[in-house]
Design an enzyme around this catalytic site. Sequence first.
Site, mmCIF file in Angstrom:
data_model
loop_
_atom_site.group_PDB
_atom_site.id
_atom_site.type_symbol
_atom_site.label_atom_id
_atom_site.label_comp_id
_atom_site.label_asym_id
_atom_site.label_seq_id
_atom_site.Cartn_x
_atom_site.Cartn_y
_atom_site.Cartn_z
ATOM 1 N N HIS A 1 46.657 104.592 -33.790
ATOM 2 C CA HIS A 1 45.276 104.242 -34.073
ATOM 3 C C HIS A 1 44.351 105.442 -33.917
ATOM 4 O O HIS A 1 44.593 106.329 -33.106
ATOM 5 C CB HIS A 1 44.818 103.108 -33.162
ATOM 6 C CG HIS A 1 45.300 101.773 -33.609
ATOM 7 N ND1 HIS A 1 45.577 100.737 -32.741
ATOM 8 C CD2 HIS A 1 45.566 101.290 -34.856
ATOM 9 C CE1 HIS A 1 45.988 99.683 -33.432
ATOM 10 N NE2 HIS A 1 45.999 99.996 -34.710
ATOM 11 N N CYS B 1 44.380 94.929 -35.479
ATOM 12 C CA CYS B 1 45.821 95.175 -35.530
ATOM 13 C C CYS B 1 46.422 94.952 -34.147
ATOM 14 O O CYS B 1 45.764 95.128 -33.121
ATOM 15 C CB CYS B 1 46.057 96.611 -35.994
ATOM 16 S SG CYS B 1 47.750 97.202 -35.816
ATOM 17 N N HIS C 1 46.733 99.677 -43.667
ATOM 18 C CA HIS C 1 46.650 100.069 -42.257
ATOM 19 C C HIS C 1 48.022 99.969 -41.589
ATOM 20 O O HIS C 1 48.480 100.913 -40.930
ATOM 21 C CB HIS C 1 45.644 99.171 -41.533
ATOM 22 C CG HIS C 1 45.595 99.385 -40.052
ATOM 23 N ND1 HIS C 1 44.598 100.098 -39.426
ATOM 24 C CD2 HIS C 1 46.435 98.982 -39.056
ATOM 25 C CE1 HIS C 1 44.822 100.129 -38.126
ATOM 26 N NE2 HIS C 1 45.934 99.447 -37.868
ATOM 27 N N GLU C 2 48.685 98.829 -41.762
ATOM 28 C CA GLU C 2 49.973 98.628 -41.092
ATOM 29 C C GLU C 2 51.022 99.622 -41.579
ATOM 30 O O GLU C 2 51.847 100.103 -40.796
ATOM 31 C CB GLU C 2 50.456 97.199 -41.296
ATOM 32 C CG GLU C 2 49.561 96.135 -40.662
ATOM 33 C CD GLU C 2 49.275 96.372 -39.194
ATOM 34 O OE1 GLU C 2 50.142 96.938 -38.498
ATOM 35 O OE2 GLU C 2 48.177 96.003 -38.733
ATOM 36 N N HIS D 1 51.118 102.735 -39.663
ATOM 37 C CA HIS D 1 51.980 102.656 -38.478
ATOM 38 C C HIS D 1 53.444 102.800 -38.868
ATOM 39 O O HIS D 1 54.221 103.464 -38.180
ATOM 40 C CB HIS D 1 51.777 101.325 -37.759
ATOM 41 C CG HIS D 1 50.438 101.167 -37.118
ATOM 42 N ND1 HIS D 1 49.889 102.114 -36.285
ATOM 43 C CD2 HIS D 1 49.534 100.145 -37.184
ATOM 44 C CE1 HIS D 1 48.702 101.699 -35.859
ATOM 45 N NE2 HIS D 1 48.461 100.507 -36.395
#
EC number: 3.4.24.-
Length: 467
Positions: free
Chosen positions: A228, A92, A218-219, A222
Amino acid sequence: MNSLLLKLLLCVAITAAFPADKQDEPPATKEEMAENYLKRFYSLGTDGGPVGRKKHIQPFTEKLEQMQKFFGLKVTGTLDPKTVEVMEKPRCGVYDVGQYSTVAKSSAWQKKDLTYRILNFTPDLPQADVETAIQRAFKVWSDVTPLTFTRIYNEVSDIEISFTAGDHKDNSPFDGSGGILAHAFQPGNGIGGDAHFDEDETWTKTSEIYNLFLVAAHEFGHSLGLSHSTDQGALMYPTYSNTDPKTFQLPQDDINAIQYLYGKSSNPVQPTGPSTPSRCDPNVVFNAVTTMRGELIFFVKRFLWRKHPQASEAELMFVQAFWPSLPTNIDAAYENPITEQILVFKGSKYTALDGFDVVQGYPRNIYSLGFPKTVKRIDAAVHIEQLGKTYFFAAKKYWSYDEDKKQMDKGFPKQISNDFPGIPDKIDAAFYYRGRLYFFIGRSQFEYNINSKRIVQVLRSNSWLGC
């Protein structure tokens, strides 16, 4: 605790960048690559403060040590092979450590009902597959929180999703195929919450790289305010891991972090997720243990530890990062030194591995080896090289298989308690090493002399991992 705190740090827009097109640039040296990496993910020379906080330590060395500590590497302050290996992994594009605030819940959206819009589609997948991957990625987070995600089509949404390449005008250009896969921004107005995916990557819906669902999940972490994690098994770990998207479960580390920001779900039974095993956890239990061309492999659920006899520490990784098509939670494994193949068992099936590859014609049924239909699974398997035999343990019995004749020996099965006095019936794993047979039962291992039929010593299972 450190992992949770790191994840709750406020993500910010990425400021430094790799070259937009790697093919137009001469190959970077390892030192140049490392400097770019530390600038981008650890604020080398850009964090607004003195970069040499420790006396007599150069800024590059300090940031390198910071990176090594984050990834659980041996902190050497030098660009050793393991450090370079981590830096070269696809990942990432969001900071690991650097310019973010320690404000916790203020990094979250101040509402529970969020909207998203898909601005364009990758040509790598049918539009319907992209929509499904995005929807499922949001569901990962809504299943464990009170959050809802509604797709809109015409109006500006909270989370704008796009596929783009190179310089896409957000001060964070992509770097071509490999390297940075995607990035997203902290909750907020404008670009806040938006997620961008590198169109120079090849996006898939399978376990082949790169799975859109896994990267999107995952993104979107954020986009919801998470940073992280240092937990190698967490979804929010910075580097990409090749895991089976069909069986994905949100790890407990991620659940704890997102619920800290938004609270628990309304489900009467709160969902839980898998945890990452700790090397020196006294309660660790191995599913299987085998040798592999001089190394030792210890399987624990969806993970394995890879240990070279001369290495002081074992390396933890996902099973499917090593063997993408292999199932997790295997039952047994052993190495055939004649073929140098690894035989892996789960349920009534077994697979032969040659290095990183599955041998053609596998998986096969265990009954092709000569087991009766009453055997549904193998508890443990071990090859005794000096005998040319492989022992299979199931419940209270064991079988002897002749690798040369490729058939079960006559007179088997036999009772474990009769031929291996002192060894409990239910064996979790076994392997043969340097003339000794090792049985793993729960948290303990029994070192066994097959000639004298005596237990030499009883140790903790994870003593092989340096504990």
